[in-house]
Design an enzyme around this catalytic site. Structure first.
Site, PDB file in Angstrom:
ATOM      1  CB  CYS A 166      58.663  36.065  57.301  1.00  0.00           C
ATOM      2  SG  CYS A 166      59.982  36.755  56.761  1.00  0.00           S
TER       3      CYS A 166
ATOM      4  CB  CYS B 235      60.801  37.930  53.671  1.00  0.00           C
ATOM      5  SG  CYS B 235      59.369  38.446  54.502  1.00  0.00           S
TER       6      CYS B 235
ATOM      7  CE  LYS C 232      61.737  38.836  48.714  1.00  0.00           C
ATOM      8  NZ  LYS C 232      60.841  39.706  48.937  1.00  0.00           N
TER       9      LYS C 232
ATOM     10  CE1 TYR D 243      57.809  45.868  49.696  1.00  0.00           C
ATOM     11  CE2 TYR D 243      55.582  47.071  49.979  1.00  0.00           C
ATOM     12  CZ  TYR D 243      57.110  47.227  50.593  1.00  0.00           C
ATOM     13  OH  TYR D 243      57.600  48.280  51.451  1.00  0.00           O
TER      14      TYR D 243
ATOM     15  CD  GLU E 109      59.860  41.530  46.658  1.00  0.00           C
ATOM     16  OE1 GLU E 109      60.502  42.581  47.772  1.00  0.00           O
ATOM     17  OE2 GLU E 109      59.192  40.661  47.301  1.00  0.00           O
TER      18      GLU E 109
ATOM     19  CG  HIS F 276      86.911  56.432  47.466  1.00  0.00           C
ATOM     20  ND1 HIS F 276      86.199  56.551  46.246  1.00  0.00           N
ATOM     21  CD2 HIS F 276      87.997  55.836  46.005  1.00  0.00           C
ATOM     22  CE1 HIS F 276      86.470  56.843  45.054  1.00  0.00           C
ATOM     23  NE2 HIS F 276      87.652  56.587  44.869  1.00  0.00           N
TER      24      HIS F 276
ATOM     25  CD  GLU G 228      82.870  56.689  47.622  1.00  0.00           C
ATOM     26  OE1 GLU G 228      83.217  57.503  47.976  1.00  0.00           O
ATOM     27  OE2 GLU G 228      83.329  56.329  46.480  1.00  0.00           O
TER      28      GLU G 228
HETATM   29  P1  NDP Z   1      50.251  44.809  47.323  1.00  0.00           P
HETATM   30  O1  NDP Z   1      49.490  46.177  48.181  1.00  0.00           O
HETATM   31  O2  NDP Z   1      51.999  46.262  47.965  1.00  0.00           O
HETATM   32  O3  NDP Z   1      49.905  45.725  45.844  1.00  0.00           O
HETATM   33  C1  NDP Z   1      48.430  44.711  45.234  1.00  0.00           C
HETATM   34  C2  NDP Z   1      48.319  45.359  44.146  1.00  0.00           C
HETATM   35  O4  NDP Z   1      47.464  44.759  43.185  1.00  0.00           O
HETATM   36  C3  NDP Z   1      48.589  46.808  43.581  1.00  0.00           C
HETATM   37  O5  NDP Z   1      49.491  47.155  42.772  1.00  0.00           O
HETATM   38  C4  NDP Z   1      47.322  47.049  43.464  1.00  0.00           C
HETATM   39  O6  NDP Z   1      46.915  47.545  42.582  1.00  0.00           O
HETATM   40  C5  NDP Z   1      46.747  45.331  42.723  1.00  0.00           C
HETATM   41  N1  NDP Z   1      45.733  45.647  42.593  1.00  0.00           N
HETATM   42  C6  NDP Z   1      44.765  45.368  44.064  1.00  0.00           C
HETATM   43  N2  NDP Z   1      43.177  44.327  43.737  1.00  0.00           N
HETATM   44  C7  NDP Z   1      43.397  44.437  42.271  1.00  0.00           C
HETATM   45  C8  NDP Z   1      42.289  44.154  41.716  1.00  0.00           C
HETATM   46  N3  NDP Z   1      41.305  43.871  41.977  1.00  0.00           N
HETATM   47  N4  NDP Z   1      42.274  43.985  39.979  1.00  0.00           N
HETATM   48  C9  NDP Z   1      43.957  44.331  39.661  1.00  0.00           C
HETATM   49  N5  NDP Z   1      45.056  44.691  40.416  1.00  0.00           N
HETATM   50  C10 NDP Z   1      44.864  44.875  42.157  1.00  0.00           C
HETATM   51  O7  NDP Z   1      50.486  43.948  47.496  1.00  0.00           O
HETATM   52  P2  NDP Z   1      51.415  42.171  47.248  1.00  0.00           P
HETATM   53  O8  NDP Z   1      50.491  41.556  47.228  1.00  0.00           O
HETATM   54  O9  NDP Z   1      51.735  43.265  46.802  1.00  0.00           O
HETATM   55  O10 NDP Z   1      51.914  42.746  48.952  1.00  0.00           O
HETATM   56  C11 NDP Z   1      51.216  42.714  50.038  1.00  0.00           C
HETATM   57  C12 NDP Z   1      52.267  43.187  51.367  1.00  0.00           C
HETATM   58  O11 NDP Z   1      53.450  42.118  51.464  1.00  0.00           O
HETATM   59  C13 NDP Z   1      52.784  44.171  50.715  1.00  0.00           C
HETATM   60  O12 NDP Z   1      51.991  45.001  50.825  1.00  0.00           O
HETATM   61  C14 NDP Z   1      54.269  44.812  51.581  1.00  0.00           C
HETATM   62  O13 NDP Z   1      53.417  45.133  52.503  1.00  0.00           O
HETATM   63  C15 NDP Z   1      54.568  43.146  52.245  1.00  0.00           C
HETATM   64  N6  NDP Z   1      55.994  42.542  51.043  1.00  0.00           N
HETATM   65  C16 NDP Z   1      56.653  43.036  51.454  1.00  0.00           C
HETATM   66  C17 NDP Z   1      57.649  42.515  50.576  1.00  0.00           C
HETATM   67  C18 NDP Z   1      58.898  42.799  51.042  1.00  0.00           C
HETATM   68  O14 NDP Z   1      59.416  43.315  52.766  1.00  0.00           O
HETATM   69  N7  NDP Z   1      59.844  43.357  49.999  1.00  0.00           N
HETATM   70  C19 NDP Z   1      57.968  41.810  49.730  1.00  0.00           C
HETATM   71  C20 NDP Z   1      56.946  41.222  49.398  1.00  0.00           C
HETATM   72  C21 NDP Z   1      55.432  41.443  50.158  1.00  0.00           C
HETATM   73  P3  NDP Z   1      46.368  49.554  42.866  1.00  0.00           P
HETATM   74  O15 NDP Z   1      47.738  50.643  43.175  1.00  0.00           O
HETATM   75  O16 NDP Z   1      45.681  49.992  41.176  1.00  0.00           O
HETATM   76  O17 NDP Z   1      45.486  49.534  44.256  1.00  0.00           O
END
Ligand code: NDP
Length: 452
Positions: A44, A49, A52, A179, A183, A437, A442
């Site tokens: 983080c 976080c 980022k 996510y 982002e 307002h 709101e």
């Molecule tokens: P996520 O699980 O959110 O997303 C992973 C993405 O990668 C999905 O779209 C998935 O596709 C895709 N994917 C997985 N495997 C493959 C593959 N082999 N080939 C192609 N695409 C693939 O993970 P992130 O890495 O984005 O983030 C990890 C975690 O970190 C998040 O789940 C969140 O909990 C946390 N985080 C929180 C944030 C916040 O609070 N703002 C900011 C950043 C991270 P599919 O959907 O098809 O499986």
């Protein structure tokens, strides 16, 4: 404590969850150690976080420069952006935060070990050449970016490297639909990089309310991100002018950088867990019960390494529950339902409770209220942004079961809505609340007409 133990609790990993657990246990008079091999504050603070969000701020300035003209400002010359300044100022701020974490641990009375700790048995931890006997061990080692293996995958980078790039490329490919992918696509695009987001599925942010994720997708396109859905990468090869990215359904693309944001896996490799009875799930995450106990009675785990919900505030809450159960009243519980969350994509998403799809599956009858409007800033400032707000109400009880917002300050607005939903607010409560307002928020208390 029995004389034969060096510590009551040995925490492995000084991220958000580990540090909170260590400090709380130490404040209860327990003898605590924390070991960290990489950086204080974990993902983080160092590669997640915090940096980022600083990058998100940086990437939003071009829109503000543009909007300022309608409010009477003239910027004497076109603004220019210097990546090393942002990167290095960010790093200096993170170093400052690392120092704060150091002081927090020191002041709590816990011992901090700068080194890689491994488990040498159910009550033994080795670090820096010494082995310590500890009554309990807490594994809070977090997660690590996952990049699938394919030809050229070693040329892709993860979010870890994005924070330290030597230079920004002219063109970037971001892979994933979760996510981190959305982002970073927003950040790169805002900083002037031609950004291509490649996702294998048909909808970005698939676990969120569909109407809201569609709004985000359209908002990102309006801001200039090139989105390629239902698209997979077959290979990456080094080419003139950068990396040549092979796509399964269109011509290859050349880019200066390929970022894989394809999920994160639990950091459990080479930790010495094989010397214990700790059980791992198929994805490598540590299996724990409702009080974070593993199958080995002296070992606990929490945060990203248990892969329940990978969010900093969740790890912190889990730490408080654990310490209360180990050394306190043993009454604290964690409720994983109704956790507010935000995605700092552009436009931003804030959400708490059920999506419309989940609510339809869970409740017999729901009422949906949606409001979609231009932010007031745009009247003079121009721009393509809209704000969308949505309330989902269980018709039988009038309780608001889902609350979603896409648009500026969505995270700030939804945090308060999280309290309302936690308190069991009904739509009648929302209606009886006086608005502020003029604000966008709101709208949440003035939605009267059901959309469906
Ligand atoms: P996520 O699980 O959110 O997303 C992973 C993405 O990668 C999905 O779209 C998935 O596709 C895709 N994917 C997985 N495997 C493959 C593959 N082999 N080939 C192609 N695409 C693939 O993970 P992130 O890495 O984005 O983030 C990890 C975690 O970190 C998040 O789940 C969140 O909990 C946390 N985080 C929180 C944030 C916040 O609070 N703002 C900011 C950043 C991270 P599919 O959907 O098809 O499986």
């Amino acid at each position: 404590m029995s004389e034969s133990f060096d510590y009551d609790l040995f925490v492995i990993g000084a991220g958000s969850g580990g540090v909170r657990a260590a400090r709380m246990a130490a404040s209860k008079g327990k003898k605590v150690a924390v070991a960290e091999e990489r950086y204080l504050g974990g993902t983080c603070v160092n590669v997640g976080c915090v940096p980022k969000k600083l990058f998100v701020y940086a990437s939003q300035f071009p829109e503000s420069f543009h909007a300022s003209a309608g409010f009477g400002w003239t910027v004497p010359q076109a603004p220019t952006f210097d990546w090393p300044t942002l990167r290095d100022n960010k790093t200096a701020e993170i170093v400052r935060l690392n120092g704060i974490y150091n002081s927090l641990i020191d002041n709590s009375g816990a011992d901090l070990f700068d080194g890689r700790a491994t488990i040498a048995g159910p009550q033994l931890v080795s670090v820096n050449g010494q082995t310590y006997r500890t009554r309990s061990i807490l594994v809070a080692t977090g997660g690590w970016p996952y990049i699938p293996e394919f030809p050229g995958s070693e040329l892709a980078i993860s979010s870890n490297e994005m924070f330290f790039l030597d230079e920004l490329p002219e063109k970037a490919v971001v892979v994933g639909g979760g996510y981190i992918a959305v982002e970073f696509a927003g950040i790169l695009n805002g900083l002037g990089v031609e950004t291509h987001l490649v996702y294998r599925g048909p909808h970005l942010l698939k676990s969120f309310d569909r109407q809201m994720s569609d709004k985000i997708q359209q908002g990102m396109i309006d801001k200039g991100v090139h989105i390629h859905l239902n698209t997979e990468i077959s290979q990456i090869v080094q080419a003139d002018g950068g990396l040549s990215v092979g796509l399964d359904n269109q011509a290859d693309m050349t880019a200066g950088l390929v970022l894989y944001a394809t999920g994160r896996v639990a950091n459990t490799a080479n930790l010495g867990l094989e010397t214990t009875n700790v059980a791992l799930a198929n994805n490598g995450a540590i299996v724990v019960d409702e009080h974070f106990a593993t199958a080995e009675p002296s070992i606990y785990a929490l945060g990203d390494v248990i892969d329940r919900i990978q969010l900093t505030p969740v790890a912190i809450q889990e730490a408080m529950v654990l310490v209360d159960h180990l050394f306190g009243e043993a009454v604290a519980e964690i409720d994983y339902k109704g956790i507010p969350t935000a995605v700092f994509c552009q436009p931003e998403l804030g959400t708490v409770g059920l999506s419309e799809e989940q609510a339809r599956a869970e409740y017999e009858d729901i009422d949906v209220y949606v409001s979609d409007f231009k932010p007031m800033m745009q009247t003079l400032g121009g721009g393509s942004d809209r704000i969308t707000m949505k309330l989902i109400v269980d018709s039988a009880t009038d309780r608001v079961v889902g609350c979603h917002m896409v648009g500026e300050h969505a995270a700030e607005v939804i945090q308060g809505m999280g309290i309302a939903l936690k308190a069991g607010a009904t739509k009648a409560h929302f209606d009886a609340t006086v608005g502020i307002h003029p604000s966008a928020a709101e709208e949440f208390v003035t939605m009267r007409d059901k959309s469906r």
